[in-house]
Motif scaffolding. Structure first.
Motif, PDB file in Angstrom:
ATOM      1  N   UNK A 326      -5.469   8.686  16.098  1.00  0.00           N
ATOM      2  CA  UNK A 326      -4.962   7.553  16.564  1.00  0.00           C
ATOM      3  C   UNK A 326      -4.953   6.283  15.379  1.00  0.00           C
ATOM      4  N   UNK A 327      -6.117   6.482  14.768  1.00  0.00           N
ATOM      5  CA  UNK A 327      -6.004   5.531  13.660  1.00  0.00           C
ATOM      6  C   UNK A 327      -4.940   5.843  12.336  1.00  0.00           C
ATOM      7  N   UNK A 328      -3.936   5.586  12.343  1.00  0.00           N
ATOM      8  CA  UNK A 328      -2.979   6.197  11.582  1.00  0.00           C
ATOM      9  C   UNK A 328      -2.472   5.254  10.449  1.00  0.00           C
ATOM     10  N   UNK A 329      -2.760   6.252   9.317  1.00  0.00           N
ATOM     11  CA  UNK A 329      -2.386   5.303   7.873  1.00  0.00           C
ATOM     12  C   UNK A 329      -0.643   5.665   7.742  1.00  0.00           C
ATOM     13  N   UNK A 330      -0.020   5.018   7.653  1.00  0.00           N
ATOM     14  CA  UNK A 330       1.453   5.137   7.594  1.00  0.00           C
ATOM     15  C   UNK A 330       1.811   6.050   6.132  1.00  0.00           C
ATOM     16  N   UNK A 331       1.242   5.663   5.160  1.00  0.00           N
ATOM     17  CA  UNK A 331       1.644   6.544   3.899  1.00  0.00           C
ATOM     18  C   UNK A 331       0.987   7.690   4.078  1.00  0.00           C
ATOM     19  N   UNK A 371       2.558   0.103  -0.864  1.00  0.00           N
ATOM     20  CA  UNK A 371       1.749   0.637   0.129  1.00  0.00           C
ATOM     21  C   UNK A 371       0.181  -0.331  -0.155  1.00  0.00           C
ATOM     22  N   UNK A 372      -0.217  -0.689   1.039  1.00  0.00           N
ATOM     23  CA  UNK A 372      -1.582  -1.120   1.143  1.00  0.00           C
ATOM     24  C   UNK A 372      -2.481  -0.309   1.837  1.00  0.00           C
ATOM     25  N   UNK A 373      -2.150   0.566   2.661  1.00  0.00           N
ATOM     26  CA  UNK A 373      -3.097   1.382   3.337  1.00  0.00           C
ATOM     27  C   UNK A 373      -4.025   0.713   4.557  1.00  0.00           C
ATOM     28  N   UNK A 374      -3.574  -0.428   4.866  1.00  0.00           N
ATOM     29  CA  UNK A 374      -4.398  -1.289   5.853  1.00  0.00           C
ATOM     30  C   UNK A 374      -5.504  -2.070   5.311  1.00  0.00           C
ATOM     31  N   UNK A 375      -5.733  -2.033   4.133  1.00  0.00           N
ATOM     32  CA  UNK A 375      -6.904  -2.841   3.242  1.00  0.00           C
ATOM     33  C   UNK A 375      -6.687  -4.311   3.847  1.00  0.00           C
ATOM     34  N   UNK A 376      -7.752  -5.026   4.167  1.00  0.00           N
ATOM     35  CA  UNK A 376      -8.132  -6.381   4.578  1.00  0.00           C
ATOM     36  C   UNK A 376      -8.925  -7.117   3.925  1.00  0.00           C
TER      37      UNK A 376
END
Length: 699
Positions: A326-331, A371-376
């Motif tokens: 459910x924690x889906x990384x789009x790339x 692409x950022x892979x969700x980094x914050x």
């Protein structure tokens, strides 16, 4: 032949789909008429609401999980509706998440699910014969099919065939024609010259005398007469094709009209297409999502505006039974989709694609454009994150961390979020549950390059954050070298029964006000991998989204009491957590049977309908079962157990060998090869109650 730009096109299509869903979702309820949308938001030019984290949504759940039927069934020679029905049952928790559980005879998906549970096979589960014509022609036929179109680039006929098979689990007639049309449009968009040719390819795959084909042609004709005013076309749809004529909660025909309207008046511009679909009302997130997929593929990744792309940040939450998935990384997801497409086409995937995807690990290489892979970051005032296509450790693409005049005492966290909580969301929509993407004992590595433009050196401290008390667990500080790639590696420390929800780095500099630190840090090849060793302390868990963290429950009443998880159920029930790709290892838990005759540990679970379970099964008996859409006994042994006593269950799995111990004594030793990996959890095969605590997992 799969086109050379295929992966980027799939990426663009999936981002376009999610941009449309996210734009349309706030005005989906029927109170939001086009007039009210226009009155409140005017001419829409961006997202309508700012979310901490966007909710899970059925329009994304279906495309992500229903294609897993191709993976799970392990058959390429023959694809059937029953394969997709198995995915429905395997990944959907009854009554929670995945799709709208609006009631039997009201929600088409809920009705189809209940039909499957009753033993009505697909496609009868979704047929007009079973459910009635109106029910079978609701919008769900076309909203779960985007990934079928992406799997078959430039092959609209095959995309339509697969989409129809998938949609037939829950829909029929025009519901199936909508699935065919949308999938064919997506497939043809990979090489189409314009949106008109996309629509024509879609029309070729459905009956010319169908209502669906008729409304597509009517909208085309209206657009030819009035090419500059989409509101006139929307009024025409209301008058001639509205919900008053096509009843049910959300009929496919009026919404098909909106989709074609948006495609034509949007004219290949992704932003304008999803904006028009949203302003037109009706099922806004479904329609904007479908057209976002089509135009995303057609226009490509560079045509997705930053104001639509940046808030997604390469992440979506889904709401299947697997909290890990459910924690889906789009790339990562689109790479898995692309590899499946090459397999289905019987073509050799590019080495660069194969090397960049690690199914069983978290691995980010930033090669896809933007692409950022969700980094914050927790300090956006001084730290800017963006993709840089020019740099790279071995390939092109990194996460660029720009540091703006930092001074001593300032600290910036840059991190990947490995676990989500209720507090991260604005609402309860589709009840997502989560299992961590990172565990104590696993390794973390990354490549770092510093480009210091001014000021003193940068310091970097690897860290993880406890989700229980938000404490930062900091590791050894590292002085970064200028213009030299460094490998940063560390082990995730013990977290004492809770989990980490951030894995990242803390950036500092001893610079002064007169010589402030100014420059860039490039991050590449971020990797979480290896064996884990962790525990679950229920005194540190919570009930969120109707589940005890970090579990996802299927049936039963699961609560927290006296530092234990208590389950009571009138029927069979099960609960799942853990790394979805766990293979060998051990699971320990203290089980206290309170009532009923079945209390078991689940392991190597691929979903609700595929796993092993072992534990008490009847008075004086212990049994190992295989669940494969029905329980089958593998072996059993005598063991006298009583209610109210604590028992230590231990499952040891290595390869095909399964060992089960109670209080340190081996009770079962058995070999079976059906399942090689999966989640773990707990189950009761019948009415009962029990207490669960002191969980320890080592992989």
């Amino acid at each position: 032949m799969i086109p050379s730009n295929y992966l980027e096109k799939v990426y663009a299509g999936f981002l376009g789909m999610n941009a449309g869903i996210r734009l349309g979702a706030p005005v989906e309820p029927t109170e939001w008429t086009p007039e009210i949308i226009k009155d409140v938001y005017g001419d829409i030019k961006g997202y309508l609401k700012e979310y901490r984290t966007f909710s899970a949504d059925d329009d994304a759940n279906g495309p992500v999980f229903f294609i897993r039927s191709l993976i799970d069934e392990k058959r390429k020679d023959r694809f059937t509706a029953n394969d997709v029905a198995n995915a429905w049952l395997n990944y959907s928790r009854e009554g929670i998440g995945m799709f709208w559980w609006g009631g039997e005879g009201i929600s088409t998906e809920h009705t189809a699910y209940l039909n499957l549970e009753k033993g009505i096979p697909a496609p009868l589960s979704g047929s007009a014969e079973t459910n009635g014509l109106i029910m079978s022609e609701q919008i769900g036929g076309q909203i779960f099919i985007d990934t079928w179109g992406m799997l078959f680039p430039n092959n609209p006929g095959k995309a339509a065939d697969y989409a129809e098979i998938a949609a037939s689990v829950s829909h029929d007639k025009n519901g199936l024609y909508g699935a065919r049309f949308m999938a064919a449009c997506i497939a043809s968009a990979f090489s189409a010259a314009n949106i008109d040719s996309v629509i024509e390819e879609g029309l070729k795959t459905i009956p010319t005398d169908s209502t669906y084909a008729t409304i597509v042609k009517k909208v085309q004709e209206f657009h030819e007469r009035h090419p500059d005013d989409f509101w006139k076309c929307r009024n025409y749809l209301e008058e001639e094709w509205g919900y008053d004529k096509y009843t049910g909660v959300c009929h496919i025909i009026p919404n098909a009209g909106v989709c074609v309207l948006a495609l034509l008046y949007g004219d290949g511009n992704l932003a304008r297409t999803i904006e028009i679909a949203t302003m037109c009302g009706w099922d806004t997130d479904c329609n904007a999502g479908n057209v976002g997929s089509i135009v995303g593929v057609l226009a490509g990744i560079n045509e997705i505006p930053e104001n639509y792309r940046q808030p997604i940040n390469d992440f979506i939450a889904t709401s299947s039974v697997s909290g890990y998935l459910n924690i889906l990384d789009i790339p990562t997801f689109v790479k898995s989709l692309a590899l499946l497409a090459y397999e289905l086409a019987e073509e050799v995937a590019p080495t660069s694609l194969v090397d960049s995807y690690k199914e069983e690990e978290v691995y980010f290489d930033f090669n896809l454009p933007g692409s950022t892979h969700g980094f914050k970051t927790d300090f956006p005032f001084k730290t800017f994150l963006k993709h840089n296509q020019r740099q790279g450790y071995t390939n092109s693409g990194v996460l660029e961390i720009f540091l703006d005049r930092m001074i001593e005492g300032e600290r910036s966290r840059v991190f990947y979020k490995t676990f989500y909580r209720r507090e991260d969301f604005n609402d309860e929509k589709y009840k997502p549950t989560f299992a961590p993407k990172a565990y104590s004992g696993q390794k973390v590595s990354m490549k770092i390059l510093t480009e210091r433009l001014r000021g003193n050196e940068f310091y970097l401290t690897p860290y993880v954050r406890s989700t229980y008390n938000k404490e930062l667990i900091e590791l050894n500080k590292i002085v970064l070298l200028d213009n030299e790639w460094q490998t940063i590696e560390f082990t995730i420390p013990e977290t004492d029964g809770t989990f980490v929800d951030e894995v990242g780095i803390i950036i500092e500099s001893p610079s002064t006000l007169t010589n402030r630190a100014f420059g860039k840090i490039y991050l590449d090849e971020f990797h979480i991998y290896g064996s884990s060793n962790y525990s679950i302390d229920f005194s540190k868990q919570s009930i969120e989204f109707l589940s005890v963290t970090p579990f996802a429950h299927h049936r039963g009443n699961w609560q927290l009491k006296d530092d234990a998880m208590i389950v009571e159920s009138e029927t069979d029930c099960s609960s799942f957590t853990g790394h979805y790709y766990t293979r060998d290892g051990s699971i320990n838990a203290t089980i206290t049977p309170l009532s009923g005759c079945h209390h078991a540990i689940i392991f190597r679970a691929e979903g609700i309908k595929r796993y092993y379970q072992v534990g008490f099964y009847g008075n004086g008996n212990v049994a190992l079962h295989l669940q494969d859409f029905g329980l089958s006994l593998l072996t059993s042994n005598n063991f006298d157990w009583v209610y109210g006593r604590d028992y230590n269950f231990e499952v040891l799995v290595r390869g095909n060998n399964i060992r089960f111990l109670i209080d340190g004594k081996e009770i079962i030793n058995f070999n079976d090869s059906r399942y090689t990996h999966g989640m773990f959890g707990f189950s009761m095969a019948e009415r009962g109650s029990c207490s669960i605590k002191d969980i320890k997992v080592k992989t």
